[in-house]
Motif scaffolding. Structure first.
Motif, PDB file in Angstrom:
ATOM      1  N   ILE A 347       7.096   2.317  -8.800  1.00  0.00           N
ATOM      2  CA  ILE A 347       7.053   3.187  -7.687  1.00  0.00           C
ATOM      3  C   ILE A 347       5.442   3.683  -7.701  1.00  0.00           C
ATOM      4  O   ILE A 347       4.678   3.606  -6.748  1.00  0.00           O
ATOM      5  N   ASP A 348       4.854   3.933  -8.959  1.00  0.00           N
ATOM      6  CA  ASP A 348       3.407   4.063  -9.120  1.00  0.00           C
ATOM      7  C   ASP A 348       2.720   2.754  -8.547  1.00  0.00           C
ATOM      8  O   ASP A 348       1.790   3.185  -7.940  1.00  0.00           O
ATOM      9  N   LYS A 349       3.069   1.532  -8.938  1.00  0.00           N
ATOM     10  CA  LYS A 349       2.301   0.356  -8.529  1.00  0.00           C
ATOM     11  C   LYS A 349       2.297   0.506  -6.834  1.00  0.00           C
ATOM     12  O   LYS A 349       1.397   0.166  -6.222  1.00  0.00           O
ATOM     13  N   ILE A 350       3.542   0.436  -6.329  1.00  0.00           N
ATOM     14  CA  ILE A 350       3.709   0.359  -4.778  1.00  0.00           C
ATOM     15  C   ILE A 350       2.672   1.369  -4.149  1.00  0.00           C
ATOM     16  O   ILE A 350       1.992   0.989  -3.369  1.00  0.00           O
ATOM     17  N   ILE A 351       2.630   2.585  -4.765  1.00  0.00           N
ATOM     18  CA  ILE A 351       1.799   3.796  -4.102  1.00  0.00           C
ATOM     19  C   ILE A 351       0.513   3.272  -4.105  1.00  0.00           C
ATOM     20  O   ILE A 351      -0.384   3.281  -3.233  1.00  0.00           O
ATOM     21  N   ARG A 352       0.060   2.851  -5.373  1.00  0.00           N
ATOM     22  CA  ARG A 352      -1.409   2.490  -5.641  1.00  0.00           C
ATOM     23  C   ARG A 352      -1.767   1.396  -4.727  1.00  0.00           C
ATOM     24  O   ARG A 352      -2.637   1.410  -4.031  1.00  0.00           O
ATOM     25  N   LEU A 353      -1.043   0.280  -4.549  1.00  0.00           N
ATOM     26  CA  LEU A 353      -1.440  -0.943  -4.024  1.00  0.00           C
ATOM     27  C   LEU A 353      -1.443  -0.653  -2.369  1.00  0.00           C
ATOM     28  O   LEU A 353      -2.094  -1.148  -1.492  1.00  0.00           O
ATOM     29  N   VAL A 354      -0.272  -0.041  -1.911  1.00  0.00           N
ATOM     30  CA  VAL A 354      -0.002   0.682  -0.513  1.00  0.00           C
ATOM     31  C   VAL A 354      -1.563   1.243  -0.084  1.00  0.00           C
ATOM     32  O   VAL A 354      -2.146   0.648   0.966  1.00  0.00           O
TER      33      VAL A 354
END
Ligand SMILES: Cc1ncc(COP(=O)(O)O)c(C=O)c1O
Length: 358
Positions: A347-354
């Motif tokens: 979830i952290d990764k998705i938010i950061r990359l979005v």
């Protein structure tokens, strides 16, 4: 790869499937056994008058529209949906009339429905996009004013609510899908919830239509009064579905927690809203640079989707309908993973990359 959709499969589903396999009773057009058990438990869960299981959301829509005799009549629906919604209208000899969506919810815009009602309109077919409920009060009052039927496409909305009642109990017919990527996952499955005063008769009719027209069955003797399809649910799907139903609220609450973070931490203004009543089958954002955005996320092993290419833009459906919002959304929508198997670091990764690539 972080998958866009993924069913939650535990030891209980595996054991249940194994039991069915070993029983050697895998399917029956009579709809008894696990199928009947699932039907009853789902009916209690959504608190509807009656339910009938089928083998897909598509079959549910095809049968439900068949109740309304829409031959040469019009059915109002959104174009921003899976094509099965519109196909069911065609399959039943009706004409789909596409209405634009509300830009905040991506559900059919109730304010725009009235303009599309004609003397030929018979049914309004709203879709709860991503599981976020349509404004059923407004749609019901229009239906009452013009004497129309409502069939809901609730393929995304297993476990969603509207006005504190589970989706499935509000309209004459409500169609669910239990496709493996749906909130309640089966190898294949669907269901129609029936809520009008003739619910017992309708169920009887649909029960024949889901099994080749077979009716009045006594042991091995039966009659056929009209033709039907092979639309019945199998035992393996129902056995898995019974376990999934027990977990549905818990799994949906995990989806809600993920979405709460997306809503708070994704910096885009154009994104799906947060609602405690939504099942969050999917989570959408609108971006300007869609292809590039998706390519970059894919490079970082995040799978995304484009739900949906508007139905009225497909060759078969090509229509002159002016659906500005739907068309813009169709070009810019990206769906991102929000299923319960995501780990905190996903979830952290998705938010950061979005945030980085949008
Ligand atoms: C909005 C909508 N309606 C209908 C369907 C059809 O359901 P099924 O795939 O179970 O036939 C789907 C499935 O993807 C859907 O998303």
């Amino acid at each position: 790869m972080i998958k866009l959709f993924e069913p939650d499969v535990g030891i209980e589903e595996i054991k249940s499937a194994q039991n069915v396999l070993q029983s050697k009773l895998w399917a029956s057009g009579t709809g008894t056994g696990k199928v009947l058990e699932f039907e009853n438990k789902f009916r209690k869960y959504i608190n509807s008058k009656n339910c009938i299981t089928v083998n897909s959301g598509t079959a549910a829509l095809n049968l439900a529209l068949g109740i309304c005799d829409i031959k040469n009549k019009e059915v109002i629906l959104p174009s921003l949906t899976f094509v099965a919604t519109a196909n069911a209208v065609i399959m039943n000899g009706g004409k789909p009339v596409f209405v634009d969506v509300d830009p905040d919810t991506l559900n059919i815009d109730p304010e725009k429905i009235e303009n599309s009602i004609s003397k030929k309109t018979k049914v309004i077919l709203p879709v709860h996009f991503g599981g976020l409920s349509c404004d059923l009060n407004k749609i019901h009052s229009l239906a009452k004013k013009y004497n129309l039927k409502i069939i809901e496409d609730a393929a995304h909305a297993a476990g969603s609510s509207y006005k504190n009642k589970k989706i499935g109990s509000h309209s004459m017919a409500v169609c669910f899908s239990f496709h493996p990527i749906k909130n309640l996952a089966m190898p294949t499955g669907g269901l129609i919830s029936i809520n009008n005063k003739n619910h017992k008769k309708i169920r009887e009719l649909l029960s024949a239509r889901r099994w080749c027209g077979i009716t009045d069955r006594k042991e091995t003797i039966y009659d056929v009064k009209e033709i039907g399809n092979n639309y019945y649910m199998n035992e393996l799907s129902a056995a898995i579905g019974l376990i999934q139903l027990k977990k549905l609220d818990k799994l949906n609450s995990i989806r809600k927690k993920i979405v709460k973070r997306y809503y708070q931490e994704i910096k885009l203004d154009t994104k799906m809203q947060y609602s405690k009543n939504c099942s969050y089958h999917l989570y959408w954002v609108l971006v300007k640079n869609r292809n590039e955005f998706r390519k970059k996320l894919s490079k970082y092993k995040i799978e995304t989707g484009t739900h949906y290419k508007p139905v009225h833009t497909f060759s078969f459906y090509k229509s002159k309908a002016q659906l500005k919002i739907t068309e813009n959304v169709g070009k810019s929508i990206v769906t991102i993973p929000c299923h319960p198997n995501l780990k905190e670091y996903d979830i952290d990764k998705i938010i950061r990359l979005v945030n980085k690539f949008s």
